[in-house]
Write a protein that holds these residues in place. Structure first.
Motif, PDB file in Angstrom:
ATOM      1  N   ASP A 196       9.339  14.065 -31.577  1.00  0.00           N
ATOM      2  CA  ASP A 196       7.955  14.481 -31.387  1.00  0.00           C
ATOM      3  C   ASP A 196       7.431  13.859 -30.092  1.00  0.00           C
ATOM      4  N   SER A 197       6.190  14.190 -29.727  1.00  0.00           N
ATOM      5  CA  SER A 197       5.670  13.734 -28.429  1.00  0.00           C
ATOM      6  C   SER A 197       5.617  12.218 -28.345  1.00  0.00           C
ATOM      7  N   THR A 198       5.320  11.562 -29.464  1.00  0.00           N
ATOM      8  CA  THR A 198       5.270  10.095 -29.476  1.00  0.00           C
ATOM      9  C   THR A 198       6.645   9.504 -29.192  1.00  0.00           C
ATOM     10  N   THR A 199       7.667  10.033 -29.847  1.00  0.00           N
ATOM     11  CA  THR A 199       9.022   9.515 -29.673  1.00  0.00           C
ATOM     12  C   THR A 199       9.533   9.780 -28.262  1.00  0.00           C
ATOM     13  N   VAL A 200       9.169  10.934 -27.703  1.00  0.00           N
ATOM     14  CA  VAL A 200       9.576  11.253 -26.329  1.00  0.00           C
ATOM     15  C   VAL A 200       9.014  10.222 -25.358  1.00  0.00           C
ATOM     16  N   ILE A 201       7.749   9.859 -25.527  1.00  0.00           N
ATOM     17  CA  ILE A 201       7.136   8.884 -24.627  1.00  0.00           C
ATOM     18  C   ILE A 201       7.745   7.500 -24.835  1.00  0.00           C
ATOM     19  N   LEU A 202       8.020   7.134 -26.099  1.00  0.00           N
ATOM     20  CA  LEU A 202       8.684   5.856 -26.357  1.00  0.00           C
ATOM     21  C   LEU A 202      10.041   5.804 -25.672  1.00  0.00           C
ATOM     22  N   PHE A 203      10.784   6.895 -25.777  1.00  0.00           N
ATOM     23  CA  PHE A 203      12.085   6.957 -25.108  1.00  0.00           C
ATOM     24  C   PHE A 203      11.906   6.818 -23.593  1.00  0.00           C
ATOM     25  N   ALA A 204      10.890   7.488 -23.058  1.00  0.00           N
ATOM     26  CA  ALA A 204      10.659   7.435 -21.612  1.00  0.00           C
ATOM     27  C   ALA A 204      10.392   6.009 -21.150  1.00  0.00           C
ATOM     28  N   ILE A 205       9.611   5.254 -21.908  1.00  0.00           N
ATOM     29  CA  ILE A 205       9.299   3.872 -21.539  1.00  0.00           C
ATOM     30  C   ILE A 205      10.573   3.030 -21.520  1.00  0.00           C
ATOM     31  N   VAL A 206      11.369   3.139 -22.585  1.00  0.00           N
ATOM     32  CA  VAL A 206      12.613   2.373 -22.643  1.00  0.00           C
ATOM     33  C   VAL A 206      13.564   2.803 -21.526  1.00  0.00           C
ATOM     34  N   ALA A 207      13.658   4.114 -21.275  1.00  0.00           N
ATOM     35  CA  ALA A 207      14.560   4.620 -20.239  1.00  0.00           C
ATOM     36  C   ALA A 207      14.164   4.117 -18.859  1.00  0.00           C
ATOM     37  N   ALA A 213       0.831  -1.202   0.000  1.00  0.00           N
ATOM     38  CA  ALA A 213       0.000   0.000   0.000  1.00  0.00           C
ATOM     39  C   ALA A 213       0.868   1.256   0.000  1.00  0.00           C
ATOM     40  N   TRP A 214       1.947   1.221   0.796  1.00  0.00           N
ATOM     41  CA  TRP A 214       2.869   2.356   0.838  1.00  0.00           C
ATOM     42  C   TRP A 214       3.517   2.564  -0.531  1.00  0.00           C
ATOM     43  N   SER A 215       3.941   1.496  -1.176  1.00  0.00           N
ATOM     44  CA  SER A 215       4.651   1.608  -2.447  1.00  0.00           C
ATOM     45  C   SER A 215       3.724   2.024  -3.587  1.00  0.00           C
ATOM     46  N   LEU A 216       2.412   1.808  -3.433  1.00  0.00           N
ATOM     47  CA  LEU A 216       1.482   2.216  -4.482  1.00  0.00           C
ATOM     48  C   LEU A 216       1.439   3.732  -4.648  1.00  0.00           C
ATOM     49  N   TRP A 217       1.760   4.474  -3.589  1.00  0.00           N
ATOM     50  CA  TRP A 217       1.861   5.926  -3.740  1.00  0.00           C
ATOM     51  C   TRP A 217       2.993   6.252  -4.711  1.00  0.00           C
ATOM     52  N   ASP A 218       4.109   5.523  -4.589  1.00  0.00           N
ATOM     53  CA  ASP A 218       5.221   5.714  -5.515  1.00  0.00           C
ATOM     54  C   ASP A 218       4.803   5.344  -6.936  1.00  0.00           C
ATOM     55  N   TRP A 219       4.073   4.250  -7.076  1.00  0.00           N
ATOM     56  CA  TRP A 219       3.555   3.832  -8.375  1.00  0.00           C
ATOM     57  C   TRP A 219       2.722   4.964  -8.991  1.00  0.00           C
ATOM     58  N   GLY A 220       1.806   5.503  -8.200  1.00  0.00           N
ATOM     59  CA  GLY A 220       0.939   6.565  -8.701  1.00  0.00           C
ATOM     60  C   GLY A 220       1.658   7.868  -8.956  1.00  0.00           C
ATOM     61  N   SER A 221       2.673   8.163  -8.147  1.00  0.00           N
ATOM     62  CA  SER A 221       3.382   9.445  -8.280  1.00  0.00           C
ATOM     63  C   SER A 221       4.096   9.579  -9.612  1.00  0.00           C
ATOM     64  N   ALA A 222       4.304   8.461 -10.313  1.00  0.00           N
ATOM     65  CA  ALA A 222       4.906   8.521 -11.645  1.00  0.00           C
ATOM     66  C   ALA A 222       4.057   9.365 -12.583  1.00  0.00           C
ATOM     67  N   ALA A 223       2.771   9.503 -12.275  1.00  0.00           N
ATOM     68  CA  ALA A 223       1.896  10.335 -13.097  1.00  0.00           C
ATOM     69  C   ALA A 223       2.399  11.767 -13.129  1.00  0.00           C
ATOM     70  N   PHE A 224       2.929  12.244 -12.014  1.00  0.00           N
ATOM     71  CA  PHE A 224       3.446  13.615 -11.992  1.00  0.00           C
ATOM     72  C   PHE A 224       4.901  13.663 -12.415  1.00  0.00           C
ATOM     73  N   GLN A 225       5.713  12.742 -11.902  1.00  0.00           N
ATOM     74  CA  GLN A 225       7.141  12.782 -12.200  1.00  0.00           C
ATOM     75  C   GLN A 225       7.435  12.510 -13.671  1.00  0.00           C
ATOM     76  N   ALA A 226       6.902  11.426 -14.199  1.00  0.00           N
ATOM     77  CA  ALA A 226       7.238  11.030 -15.562  1.00  0.00           C
ATOM     78  C   ALA A 226       6.404  11.775 -16.599  1.00  0.00           C
ATOM     79  N   VAL A 227       5.098  11.898 -16.342  1.00  0.00           N
ATOM     80  CA  VAL A 227       4.210  12.461 -17.358  1.00  0.00           C
ATOM     81  C   VAL A 227       4.222  13.986 -17.350  1.00  0.00           C
ATOM     82  N   VAL A 228       4.090  14.584 -16.165  1.00  0.00           N
ATOM     83  CA  VAL A 228       3.958  16.045 -16.107  1.00  0.00           C
ATOM     84  C   VAL A 228       5.309  16.737 -16.232  1.00  0.00           C
ATOM     85  N   THR A 229       6.247  16.402 -15.352  1.00  0.00           N
ATOM     86  CA  THR A 229       7.482  17.188 -15.281  1.00  0.00           C
ATOM     87  C   THR A 229       8.558  16.750 -16.258  1.00  0.00           C
ATOM     88  N   THR A 230       8.464  15.543 -16.812  1.00  0.00           N
ATOM     89  CA  THR A 230       9.584  15.064 -17.625  1.00  0.00           C
ATOM     90  C   THR A 230       9.244  14.894 -19.096  1.00  0.00           C
TER      91      THR A 230
END
Length: 437
Positions: free
Chosen positions: A289-300, A25-42
């Motif tokens: 482009d935005s698609t390639t950025v997200i693909l790179f993010a997944i691989v990274a 349950a504690w680690s699920l906050w980390d799982w969810g926080s990727a929404a801000f770290q990976a998607v919003v800020t990066t």
């Protein structure tokens, strides 16, 4: 620290037994926080915000750096005292909830940011508010590590949470890629017209974070209040005095611990700069482009997650400090190769950007385990609290260095030099720190 305060810290830092479902349950906050770290800020919103409809490349990138710089200054001024006061008052979980809600709301409101210059300011304000609230929430969340682990499994639990963050980022980015970015007409009939594919992705990201943040509030109990804690008003006035008193105690009794706190604060801010500006550099300097950025993010994220696990095994053999030093040096080398080879095309970012990703996770993991070996007995809660807050106290360094480098160089690619200088400064501060036996 008073005797009662020490007892308070000890009782919250050493649970007798923690069930696996509580750790999950504690680690699920980390799982969810990727929404801000990976998607919003990066990889998504900052890339969208620095695209052509919002203005000139260098000007928009500079404004982004300024917005994050302001957010970093706010965090630096408030986070150290906030962390102490919320724990002393027994409000750690309460303020985790408040700040998480602010992040979710700021992310959801990003749907209002249309791809026009007049909406740039709104986007920057929401991004800054989200960053401040996220950093405040992270202080409380990281402090909870002592509630869901003990001295025998703290590394394993921490690593599991960190790995969940990487995995959550991969899954969410894949969903956004398949559902909104790749298709001409995505889920719910969303298209790229008016930037709606990105704007709706922000709503999905907000819902993702809010949903997966819920379990921690039911599974992890609130900490007891310190009976000697001052009232809120008095605490606000005396918080910095108490903070400086703790730092002075470290200077007298555990100086190398203080040196490491300072060094790690600097190089961790350099790591934050890598995450924050990677997507912007990929889009503006390498033509992703935005698609390639997200693909790179997944691989990274896959590369970083696997490397973190392998780095933990290597760390036990060669030492945490060696892992940190080698990783930071290699990150800077990769950064300089990205800068120098930029004219050769996008393959440069794929090769050296992914190589750089190999070393990010091991630095983060080794930094936490290194500190755990330096902490004087009986002061674990206090020192890990300082570890969480000192990193935020210098969180303006990478945005300031990035902004200055872009302003001086005239293009976004020069931001790599600014972030690399922050990493090098952290490396120089780490060199004289003695490794624990």
């Amino acid at each position: 620290m008073s005797e009662n305060s020490a007892v308070h810290a000890a009782t919250t830092a050493q649970p007798s037994h923690v069930q696996k479902r509580t750790i999950l349950a504690w680690s699920l906050w980390d799982w969810g926080s990727a929404a801000f770290q990976a998607v919003v800020t990066t990889f998504v919103f900052t890339v969208y915000l620095t695209s052509a409809p919002f203005g000139d490349e260098a000007e928009v990138s500079t404004k982004l750096g300024i917005a994050l710089l302001v957010a970093g200054v706010v965090v630096a001024l408030v986070a150290p005292v906030l962390g102490r006061l919320t724990d002393a008052a027994g409000r750690r979980k309460t303020w985790l909830g408040v700040n998480t809600a602010v992040v979710v709301a700021a992310t959801a409101l990003m749907v209002l940011v249309a791809p026009e210059e007049q909406y740039l300011l709104l986007g920057l304000i929401l991004l800054a508010i989200g960053n401040v609230a996220f950093e405040f929430a992270s202080v409380s969340y990281n402090a909870m590590l002592s509630q869901v682990s003990d001295s025998r499994n703290v590394g394993k639990v921490s690593g599991f949470g960190w790995g969940m963050g990487y995995l959550g980022g991969i899954v969410l980015l894949a969903i956004l890629l398949i559902g909104f970015v790749f298709p001409e007409v995505g889920w719910f009939g969303v298209t790229s017209d008016g930037g709606w594919n990105i704007r709706v992705a922000m709503v999905v990201s907000a819902a993702w974070f809010g949903l997966f943040a819920i379990p921690v509030f039911f599974a992890v109990p609130e900490i007891p209040a310190d009976p000697n804690a001052p009232s809120t008003g008095k605490g606000l006035l005396t918080g910095y005095r108490e903070l400086f008193r703790s730092i002075a105690t470290l200077w007298r009794t555990a100086r190398h611990t203080l040196h490491f706190l300072i060094a790690s604060a600097v190089f961790r801010d350099g790591l934050a700069g890598v995450f924050t500006f990677a997507g912007v550099i990929a889009a503006r300097s390498f033509g992703f482009d935005s698609t390639t950025v997200i693909l790179f993010a997944i691989v990274a994220n896959v590369v970083a997650g696997a490397a973190t696990i392998a780095g933990g095994v290597l760390e036990d053999r060669i030492g945490a400090k060696t892992v940190m030093l080698a990783s930071i040096v290699l990150m800077v080398v990769c950064g300089m190769l990205l800068f120098l080879l930029n004219p050769l095309g996008s393959w440069v970012f794929w090769v050296f950007g992914l190589t750089l990703s190999v070393f990010v996770g091991p630095v983060q993991s080794a930094s936490r385990s290194f500190l755990s070996r330096l902490i004087p007995p009986g002061r674990e809660g206090e020192i890990f609290g300082l570890y969480a807050t000192t990193g935020r106290a210098v969180s303006f360094l990478a945005p300031a260095a990035f902004t200055a480098a872009v302003a001086l160089g005239g293009t976004t690619i020069f931001g790599i030099i600014g972030v690399s200088l922050v990493l090098l400064l952290g490396l120089l501060l780490l060199l004289p720190v003695k490794a624990p036996a």
